[in-house]
Design a protein around this motif. Structure first.
Motif, PDB file in Angstrom:
ATOM      1  N   LYS A 265      -1.143  30.883   5.034  1.00  0.00           N
ATOM      2  CA  LYS A 265       0.271  30.403   4.877  1.00  0.00           C
ATOM      3  C   LYS A 265       0.846  31.027   3.315  1.00  0.00           C
ATOM      4  CE  LYS A 265      -0.095  25.843   7.134  1.00  0.00           C
ATOM      5  NZ  LYS A 265       1.083  26.230   7.920  1.00  0.00           N
ATOM      6  N   THR A 318       3.610  29.468  23.037  1.00  0.00           N
ATOM      7  CA  THR A 318       4.141  29.440  21.838  1.00  0.00           C
ATOM      8  C   THR A 318       5.091  30.760  21.380  1.00  0.00           C
ATOM      9  OG1 THR A 318       2.405  28.261  21.059  1.00  0.00           O
ATOM     10  CG2 THR A 318       3.705  29.513  19.266  1.00  0.00           C
ATOM     11  N   ASP A 332      11.298  25.353  14.366  1.00  0.00           N
ATOM     12  CA  ASP A 332       9.638  25.526  14.003  1.00  0.00           C
ATOM     13  C   ASP A 332       9.164  26.901  14.187  1.00  0.00           C
ATOM     14  OD1 ASP A 332       7.099  25.092  13.572  1.00  0.00           O
ATOM     15  OD2 ASP A 332       6.755  24.011  15.283  1.00  0.00           O
ATOM     16  N   ARG A 334       6.666  28.573  13.227  1.00  0.00           N
ATOM     17  CA  ARG A 334       5.369  28.903  13.184  1.00  0.00           C
ATOM     18  C   ARG A 334       4.720  29.528  14.226  1.00  0.00           C
ATOM     19  NH1 ARG A 334       2.623  23.205  12.544  1.00  0.00           N
ATOM     20  NH2 ARG A 334       4.068  22.801  14.243  1.00  0.00           N
ATOM     21  N   GLU A 335       3.882  30.531  13.827  1.00  0.00           N
ATOM     22  CA  GLU A 335       3.185  31.339  15.164  1.00  0.00           C
ATOM     23  C   GLU A 335       1.845  30.385  15.529  1.00  0.00           C
ATOM     24  OE1 GLU A 335       2.648  35.045  13.518  1.00  0.00           O
ATOM     25  OE2 GLU A 335       4.754  35.612  13.308  1.00  0.00           O
ATOM     26  N   PRO A 336       1.215  31.121  16.635  1.00  0.00           N
ATOM     27  CA  PRO A 336       0.354  30.245  17.276  1.00  0.00           C
ATOM     28  C   PRO A 336      -0.779  30.061  16.303  1.00  0.00           C
ATOM     29  CG  PRO A 336       0.986  32.127  18.577  1.00  0.00           C
ATOM     30  CD  PRO A 336       1.669  32.256  17.530  1.00  0.00           C
ATOM     31  N   GLU A 338      -0.929  29.610  12.916  1.00  0.00           N
ATOM     32  CA  GLU A 338      -0.608  28.629  12.140  1.00  0.00           C
ATOM     33  C   GLU A 338      -0.419  26.997  12.737  1.00  0.00           C
ATOM     34  OE1 GLU A 338       2.737  28.082   8.617  1.00  0.00           O
ATOM     35  OE2 GLU A 338       2.976  29.936  10.194  1.00  0.00           O
ATOM     36  N   ARG A 339      -0.207  27.202  13.904  1.00  0.00           N
ATOM     37  CA  ARG A 339       0.195  25.652  14.418  1.00  0.00           C
ATOM     38  C   ARG A 339      -1.253  25.211  14.868  1.00  0.00           C
ATOM     39  NH1 ARG A 339       5.506  25.506  17.982  1.00  0.00           N
ATOM     40  NH2 ARG A 339       6.855  27.104  17.150  1.00  0.00           N
ATOM     41  N   ASP A 342      -2.540  24.035  11.693  1.00  0.00           N
ATOM     42  CA  ASP A 342      -1.906  22.544  10.999  1.00  0.00           C
ATOM     43  C   ASP A 342      -2.525  21.584  11.731  1.00  0.00           C
ATOM     44  OD1 ASP A 342      -0.438  24.209   9.231  1.00  0.00           O
ATOM     45  OD2 ASP A 342       1.456  24.313  10.347  1.00  0.00           O
ATOM     46  N   ARG A 343      -2.889  21.904  13.031  1.00  0.00           N
ATOM     47  CA  ARG A 343      -3.430  20.599  13.952  1.00  0.00           C
ATOM     48  C   ARG A 343      -4.896  20.234  13.265  1.00  0.00           C
ATOM     49  NH1 ARG A 343      -1.772  19.543  19.336  1.00  0.00           N
ATOM     50  NH2 ARG A 343       0.223  20.685  19.720  1.00  0.00           N
TER      51      ARG A 343
END
Length: 371
Positions: A265, A318, A332, A334-336, A338-339, A342-343
Protein backbone atom coordinates in the motif's frame (compact mmCIF):
# COMPACT_ATOMS: atom_id res chain seq x y z
CA UNK A 1 16.41 -27.87 -11.11
CA UNK A 2 14.33 -25.09 -12.67
CA UNK A 3 16.61 -22.18 -13.54
CA UNK A 4 14.71 -19.17 -12.24
CA UNK A 5 15.45 -15.73 -10.82
CA UNK A 6 14.49 -12.11 -11.16
CA UNK A 7 15.67 -8.74 -12.32
CA UNK A 8 18.01 -7.35 -9.65
CA UNK A 9 19.76 -4.02 -9.13
CA UNK A 10 23.34 -3.36 -10.20
CA UNK A 11 24.62 -0.79 -7.71
CA UNK A 12 28.02 0.60 -6.73
CA UNK A 13 29.06 -2.85 -5.50
CA UNK A 14 28.27 -4.27 -8.94
CA UNK A 15 28.03 -8.01 -9.26
CA UNK A 16 28.47 -8.56 -5.51
CA UNK A 17 25.25 -6.75 -4.56
CA UNK A 18 23.33 -8.22 -7.48
CA UNK A 19 24.32 -11.77 -6.56
CA UNK A 20 23.47 -11.31 -2.87
CA UNK A 21 20.06 -9.92 -3.75
CA UNK A 22 19.34 -12.74 -6.18
CA UNK A 23 20.46 -15.39 -3.68
CA UNK A 24 18.16 -13.90 -1.03
CA UNK A 25 15.18 -14.79 -3.23
CA UNK A 26 16.37 -18.35 -3.81
CA UNK A 27 17.41 -17.58 -7.38
CA UNK A 28 19.83 -19.68 -9.41
CA UNK A 29 19.94 -17.14 -12.24
CA UNK A 30 19.18 -13.42 -12.53
CA UNK A 31 19.06 -10.45 -14.90
CA UNK A 32 20.85 -7.14 -14.48
CA UNK A 33 21.38 -3.79 -16.15
CA UNK A 34 25.01 -2.65 -16.20
CA UNK A 35 23.84 0.79 -15.06
CA UNK A 36 20.64 2.83 -14.89
CA UNK A 37 18.33 1.70 -17.74
CA UNK A 38 17.08 5.25 -18.37
CA UNK A 39 20.41 6.93 -19.16
CA UNK A 40 23.90 6.42 -20.62
CA UNK A 41 25.89 7.08 -17.44
CA UNK A 42 28.11 4.10 -16.75
CA UNK A 43 30.88 3.40 -14.26
CA UNK A 44 34.01 1.64 -15.54
CA UNK A 45 33.39 -2.08 -15.79
CA UNK A 46 36.58 -2.61 -13.77
CA UNK A 47 34.83 -1.13 -10.73
CA UNK A 48 31.98 -3.64 -10.83
CA UNK A 49 33.70 -6.31 -8.66
CA UNK A 50 33.31 -8.96 -11.33
CA UNK A 51 35.64 -11.62 -9.93
CA UNK A 52 34.29 -11.27 -6.38
CA UNK A 53 30.76 -11.39 -7.75
CA UNK A 54 31.48 -14.52 -9.76
CA UNK A 55 32.88 -16.21 -6.65
CA UNK A 56 29.63 -15.42 -4.82
CA UNK A 57 27.65 -16.71 -7.79
CA UNK A 58 29.49 -20.00 -7.61
CA UNK A 59 28.74 -20.29 -3.88
CA UNK A 60 25.05 -19.63 -4.60
CA UNK A 61 24.90 -22.18 -7.42
CA UNK A 62 24.41 -19.52 -10.10
CA UNK A 63 26.20 -20.27 -13.35
CA UNK A 64 24.22 -18.24 -15.90
CA UNK A 65 22.91 -14.68 -15.82
CA UNK A 66 21.42 -12.29 -18.36
CA UNK A 67 21.98 -8.59 -19.11
CA UNK A 68 19.18 -6.27 -20.21
CA UNK A 69 20.01 -3.37 -22.54
CA UNK A 70 18.83 0.13 -21.48
CA UNK A 71 15.34 1.27 -22.47
CA UNK A 72 16.69 4.41 -24.14
CA UNK A 73 18.16 2.40 -27.03
CA UNK A 74 15.91 2.79 -30.08
CA UNK A 75 17.32 1.28 -33.26
CA UNK A 76 14.04 2.05 -35.03
CA UNK A 77 14.37 5.83 -34.82
CA UNK A 78 14.48 7.88 -38.04
CA UNK A 79 16.34 10.64 -36.17
CA UNK A 80 20.02 10.26 -37.00
CA UNK A 81 21.30 11.32 -33.56
CA UNK A 82 18.92 8.97 -31.71
CA UNK A 83 19.75 6.11 -34.04
CA UNK A 84 23.52 6.64 -33.79
CA UNK A 85 23.33 6.87 -30.00
CA UNK A 86 21.47 3.55 -30.01
CA UNK A 87 24.10 1.86 -32.19
CA UNK A 88 27.08 3.23 -30.29
CA UNK A 89 25.65 2.67 -26.82
CA UNK A 90 24.46 -0.86 -27.60
CA UNK A 91 27.95 -1.72 -28.82
CA UNK A 92 29.35 -0.43 -25.52
CA UNK A 93 26.79 -2.46 -23.56
CA UNK A 94 27.71 -5.58 -25.50
CA UNK A 95 31.38 -5.09 -24.60
CA UNK A 96 30.39 -4.61 -20.94
CA UNK A 97 28.24 -7.74 -21.14
CA UNK A 98 31.19 -9.65 -22.59
CA UNK A 99 33.43 -8.42 -19.76
CA UNK A 100 30.92 -9.87 -17.28
CA UNK A 101 31.17 -13.24 -19.01
CA UNK A 102 27.49 -13.08 -20.06
CA UNK A 103 26.37 -14.29 -23.49
CA UNK A 104 22.80 -12.90 -23.76
CA UNK A 105 21.79 -9.24 -23.76
CA UNK A 106 18.05 -8.61 -23.91
CA UNK A 107 16.98 -5.81 -26.26
CA UNK A 108 13.66 -4.16 -27.00
CA UNK A 109 13.87 -4.05 -30.82
CA UNK A 110 12.82 -0.42 -31.18
CA UNK A 111 9.93 1.83 -32.25
CA UNK A 112 9.26 3.49 -35.60
CA UNK A 113 7.62 6.61 -34.01
CA UNK A 114 6.53 8.92 -36.89
CA UNK A 115 7.26 6.45 -39.72
CA UNK A 116 5.62 3.05 -40.34
CA UNK A 117 6.22 -0.61 -39.53
CA UNK A 118 8.02 -1.31 -42.81
CA UNK A 119 10.46 1.49 -42.04
CA UNK A 120 10.87 0.07 -38.52
CA UNK A 121 11.84 -3.38 -39.81
CA UNK A 122 14.44 -1.93 -42.20
CA UNK A 123 15.87 0.54 -39.73
CA UNK A 124 16.18 -1.95 -36.86
CA UNK A 125 17.83 -4.50 -39.14
CA UNK A 126 20.25 -1.82 -40.34
CA UNK A 127 21.11 -0.96 -36.74
CA UNK A 128 21.59 -4.59 -35.74
CA UNK A 129 23.95 -5.09 -38.67
CA UNK A 130 26.05 -2.12 -37.54
CA UNK A 131 26.07 -3.28 -33.91
CA UNK A 132 27.01 -6.86 -34.72
CA UNK A 133 29.73 -5.82 -37.15
CA UNK A 134 31.23 -3.62 -34.44
CA UNK A 135 31.22 -6.37 -31.80
CA UNK A 136 32.26 -9.40 -33.88
CA UNK A 137 35.05 -10.29 -31.46
CA UNK A 138 32.58 -11.06 -28.65
CA UNK A 139 30.37 -14.11 -28.12
CA UNK A 140 27.42 -12.00 -26.95
CA UNK A 141 24.03 -12.66 -28.54
CA UNK A 142 21.34 -10.00 -28.84
CA UNK A 143 18.12 -11.53 -27.48
CA UNK A 144 15.36 -9.54 -29.18
CA UNK A 145 12.37 -9.31 -26.85
CA UNK A 146 8.81 -10.10 -27.88
CA UNK A 147 6.83 -6.91 -27.30
CA UNK A 148 3.21 -6.15 -26.36
CA UNK A 149 2.61 -3.74 -29.25
CA UNK A 150 1.96 -0.52 -27.37
CA UNK A 151 2.52 2.63 -29.40
CA UNK A 152 4.79 2.01 -32.36
CA UNK A 153 7.12 -0.54 -30.77
CA UNK A 154 8.28 -3.37 -33.00
CA UNK A 155 8.52 -7.07 -32.20
CA UNK A 156 4.79 -7.21 -31.43
CA UNK A 157 4.35 -10.27 -33.63
CA UNK A 158 6.45 -13.31 -34.43
CA UNK A 159 6.30 -12.28 -38.08
CA UNK A 160 7.95 -8.92 -37.30
CA UNK A 161 10.77 -10.59 -35.40
CA UNK A 162 11.31 -13.00 -38.29
CA UNK A 163 11.37 -10.19 -40.85
CA UNK A 164 13.93 -8.24 -38.84
CA UNK A 165 16.15 -11.29 -38.38
CA UNK A 166 15.98 -12.22 -42.06
CA UNK A 167 17.49 -8.85 -42.96
CA UNK A 168 20.45 -9.18 -40.57
CA UNK A 169 23.66 -10.58 -42.07
CA UNK A 170 25.08 -12.26 -38.98
CA UNK A 171 21.75 -13.31 -37.54
CA UNK A 172 23.31 -16.37 -35.92
CA UNK A 173 24.06 -13.92 -33.10
CA UNK A 174 20.39 -13.01 -32.76
CA UNK A 175 18.27 -14.88 -30.22
CA UNK A 176 14.88 -14.17 -28.62
CA UNK A 177 13.58 -13.28 -25.18
CA UNK A 178 9.97 -14.41 -24.90
CA UNK A 179 7.90 -12.42 -22.40
CA UNK A 180 4.63 -14.00 -21.23
CA UNK A 181 2.90 -10.68 -20.47
CA UNK A 182 4.01 -9.21 -23.79
CA UNK A 183 2.88 -12.04 -26.06
CA UNK A 184 -0.40 -12.30 -24.12
CA UNK A 185 -1.02 -8.57 -24.53
CA UNK A 186 -0.01 -8.83 -28.20
CA UNK A 187 -2.87 -11.28 -28.71
CA UNK A 188 -1.36 -14.77 -28.48
CA UNK A 189 -3.57 -17.23 -26.56
CA UNK A 190 -1.02 -18.68 -24.15
CA UNK A 191 -3.72 -19.49 -21.58
CA UNK A 192 -5.68 -21.94 -23.72
CA UNK A 193 -3.28 -22.85 -26.52
CA UNK A 194 0.36 -22.67 -25.46
CA UNK A 195 1.39 -25.50 -27.77
CA UNK A 196 -0.27 -23.77 -30.70
CA UNK A 197 1.49 -20.49 -29.92
CA UNK A 198 4.87 -22.19 -29.63
CA UNK A 199 4.26 -24.12 -32.87
CA UNK A 200 3.58 -20.83 -34.65
CA UNK A 201 6.74 -19.34 -33.20
CA UNK A 202 8.73 -22.38 -34.28
CA UNK A 203 7.38 -22.12 -37.82
CA UNK A 204 8.18 -18.41 -38.16
CA UNK A 205 11.30 -17.91 -36.03
CA UNK A 206 12.44 -21.24 -34.56
CA UNK A 207 12.11 -22.41 -30.95
CA UNK A 208 15.89 -22.80 -30.80
CA UNK A 209 16.13 -19.00 -30.99
CA UNK A 210 14.49 -18.58 -27.58
CA UNK A 211 17.31 -18.26 -25.06
CA UNK A 212 15.65 -16.22 -22.28
CA UNK A 213 12.14 -16.29 -20.78
CA UNK A 214 10.52 -13.39 -18.94
CA UNK A 215 7.60 -14.63 -16.85
CA UNK A 216 5.03 -12.07 -15.78
CA UNK A 217 1.28 -12.00 -15.32
CA UNK A 218 -0.75 -9.27 -17.04
CA UNK A 219 -3.16 -6.63 -15.76
CA UNK A 220 -4.95 -6.61 -19.11
CA UNK A 221 -6.88 -9.02 -21.34
CA UNK A 222 -5.22 -10.76 -24.29
CA UNK A 223 -4.72 -8.45 -27.26
CA UNK A 224 -4.87 -5.25 -25.19
CA UNK A 225 -1.36 -4.12 -26.25
CA UNK A 226 -0.83 -2.49 -22.85
CA UNK A 227 2.23 -4.19 -21.24
CA UNK A 228 1.44 -3.85 -17.54
CA UNK A 229 2.94 -6.59 -15.39
CA UNK A 230 1.43 -7.98 -12.19
CA UNK A 231 2.60 -10.74 -9.79
CA UNK A 232 2.07 -14.35 -10.84
CA UNK A 233 -1.51 -15.51 -10.37
CA UNK A 234 -2.91 -12.00 -9.95
CA UNK A 235 -3.69 -11.22 -13.59
CA UNK A 236 -5.41 -12.38 -16.76
CA UNK A 237 -2.81 -15.07 -17.54
CA UNK A 238 -2.93 -16.88 -14.21
CA UNK A 239 -0.42 -19.02 -12.37
CA UNK A 240 -1.31 -22.32 -14.04
CA UNK A 241 -0.68 -20.96 -17.55
CA UNK A 242 2.66 -19.46 -16.53
CA UNK A 243 3.75 -22.65 -14.81
CA UNK A 244 3.17 -24.54 -18.06
CA UNK A 245 5.94 -22.46 -19.64
CA UNK A 246 8.43 -23.55 -16.98
CA UNK A 247 7.48 -27.21 -17.46
CA UNK A 248 7.31 -27.24 -21.24
CA UNK A 249 9.73 -29.69 -22.80
CA UNK A 250 11.00 -27.13 -25.32
CA UNK A 251 11.57 -24.37 -22.73
CA UNK A 252 12.29 -25.87 -19.30
CA UNK A 253 16.09 -25.67 -19.76
CA UNK A 254 16.03 -21.87 -20.22
CA UNK A 255 16.66 -19.14 -17.63
CA UNK A 256 13.28 -17.83 -16.42
CA UNK A 257 13.36 -14.21 -15.23
CA UNK A 258 10.66 -12.56 -13.11
CA UNK A 259 9.92 -8.88 -13.73
CA UNK A 260 6.79 -8.76 -11.59
CA UNK A 261 6.16 -5.44 -9.81
CA UNK A 262 6.75 -4.78 -6.15
CA UNK A 263 3.50 -4.52 -4.19
CA UNK A 264 2.23 -2.88 -0.99
CA UNK A 265 0.00 0.00 0.00
CA UNK A 266 2.87 2.38 0.76
CA UNK A 267 5.20 3.01 -2.17
CA UNK A 268 8.08 3.49 0.27
CA UNK A 269 7.69 0.02 1.77
CA UNK A 270 6.63 -1.98 -1.29
CA UNK A 271 8.39 -5.32 -1.65
CA UNK A 272 8.86 -7.87 -4.44
CA UNK A 273 7.13 -11.24 -4.34
CA UNK A 274 10.08 -12.93 -6.08
CA UNK A 275 10.94 -15.31 -3.26
CA UNK A 276 7.47 -16.84 -2.98
CA UNK A 277 6.94 -16.81 -6.77
CA UNK A 278 10.18 -18.76 -7.25
CA UNK A 279 9.26 -21.24 -4.52
CA UNK A 280 5.80 -21.75 -6.02
CA UNK A 281 7.19 -22.49 -9.46
CA UNK A 282 9.78 -24.86 -7.98
CA UNK A 283 7.19 -26.51 -5.75
CA UNK A 284 9.24 -26.06 -2.55
CA UNK A 285 7.16 -23.53 -0.60
CA UNK A 286 7.16 -25.61 2.60
CA UNK A 287 10.92 -26.13 2.42
CA UNK A 288 11.60 -22.45 1.73
CA UNK A 289 9.15 -20.83 4.17
CA UNK A 290 8.53 -23.45 6.85
CA UNK A 291 5.56 -25.16 8.47
CA UNK A 292 4.06 -21.97 9.93
CA UNK A 293 3.68 -20.57 6.41
CA UNK A 294 1.87 -23.74 5.30
CA UNK A 295 -0.44 -23.53 8.32
CA UNK A 296 -1.23 -19.92 7.42
CA UNK A 297 -2.18 -21.06 3.92
CA UNK A 298 -4.67 -23.49 5.48
CA UNK A 299 -6.14 -20.54 7.41
CA UNK A 300 -6.46 -18.54 4.20
CA UNK A 301 -8.17 -21.44 2.42
CA UNK A 302 -10.72 -21.76 5.21
CA UNK A 303 -11.19 -17.98 5.48
CA UNK A 304 -11.85 -17.41 1.77
CA UNK A 305 -13.96 -20.57 1.47
CA UNK A 306 -16.35 -19.16 4.11
CA UNK A 307 -16.66 -16.03 1.96
CA UNK A 308 -17.14 -18.14 -1.19
CA UNK A 309 -14.10 -16.49 -2.81
CA UNK A 310 -12.45 -18.56 -5.53
CA UNK A 311 -9.01 -17.41 -6.62
CA UNK A 312 -9.26 -17.28 -10.40
CA UNK A 313 -12.80 -15.94 -10.63
CA UNK A 314 -12.10 -13.27 -7.98
CA UNK A 315 -9.04 -12.01 -9.89
CA UNK A 316 -10.77 -11.90 -13.27
CA UNK A 317 -14.00 -10.38 -11.95
CA UNK A 318 -12.06 -7.64 -10.17
CA UNK A 319 -9.99 -6.75 -13.24
CA UNK A 320 -13.05 -6.85 -15.51
CA UNK A 321 -14.86 -4.50 -13.15
CA UNK A 322 -11.90 -2.09 -13.13
CA UNK A 323 -11.57 -2.24 -16.93
CA UNK A 324 -15.24 -1.97 -17.87
CA UNK A 325 -16.93 0.16 -15.23
CA UNK A 326 -15.43 3.65 -14.88
CA UNK A 327 -17.72 4.58 -12.00
CA UNK A 328 -16.87 1.44 -10.07
CA UNK A 329 -13.16 2.00 -10.65
CA UNK A 330 -13.40 5.59 -9.44
CA UNK A 331 -15.29 4.51 -6.34
CA UNK A 332 -12.90 1.63 -5.56
CA UNK A 333 -9.67 1.45 -7.61
CA UNK A 334 -8.11 -1.32 -5.49
CA UNK A 335 -6.55 -4.17 -7.46
CA UNK A 336 -7.23 -7.87 -6.62
CA UNK A 337 -4.40 -8.49 -4.14
CA UNK A 338 -5.06 -5.25 -2.30
CA UNK A 339 -8.73 -6.17 -1.90
CA UNK A 340 -7.81 -9.58 -0.52
CA UNK A 341 -5.25 -8.01 1.80
CA UNK A 342 -7.86 -5.61 3.19
CA UNK A 343 -10.25 -8.50 3.91
CA UNK A 344 -7.51 -10.31 5.83
CA UNK A 345 -6.66 -7.18 7.80
CA UNK A 346 -10.32 -6.47 8.64
CA UNK A 347 -10.67 -10.01 9.98
CA UNK A 348 -7.42 -9.65 11.98
CA UNK A 349 -6.34 -13.00 10.63
CA UNK A 350 -2.57 -12.46 10.88
CA UNK A 351 -1.96 -9.72 13.45
CA UNK A 352 1.71 -10.62 13.99
CA UNK A 353 2.69 -10.57 10.31
CA UNK A 354 4.02 -7.68 8.22
CA UNK A 355 2.35 -6.47 5.03
CA UNK A 356 5.01 -8.26 2.97
CA UNK A 357 4.47 -11.54 4.83
CA UNK A 358 0.71 -11.36 4.34
CA UNK A 359 1.11 -10.58 0.66
CA UNK A 360 3.45 -13.56 0.26
CA UNK A 361 0.77 -15.81 1.71
CA UNK A 362 -1.87 -14.29 -0.54
CA UNK A 363 0.29 -14.88 -3.64
CA UNK A 364 0.80 -18.50 -2.54
CA UNK A 365 -2.93 -18.99 -1.92
CA UNK A 366 -3.82 -17.50 -5.32
CA UNK A 367 -1.29 -19.72 -7.09
CA UNK A 368 -2.19 -22.95 -5.32
CA UNK A 369 -5.90 -22.40 -5.89
CA UNK A 370 -5.27 -22.01 -9.63
CA UNK A 371 -3.39 -25.29 -10.13
Amino acid sequence: MLKIGSHVSFSDKGLITATKEAASYGSNTFMIYTGAPQNTRRKPIESMNIEEGKALMQEAGIDEIVVHAPYIINLGSYKSNTYQLAVDFLQQEIHRTHALGVTQIVLHPGAFTDKDAEYGVERIAEGLNEVLNGTHETDVHIALETMAGKGTEMGRSFEELARIMDKVTHNERLTVTMDTCHIHDAGYDIVNDLDGVLSEFDRLVGLNRIQVMHINDSKNPAGSRKDRHTPLGTGYIGFEAIKRFTQHEALKHLPFILETPWIGKDAKTQRPMYEVEIALLRGNVAERFGSAFVEDLDKLRAFFAKQDIKSRSFVLETWNLLKNDAKAKKADPREPVERLYDRVMEAELFTALSEEEINQRLIAWLAEEQV
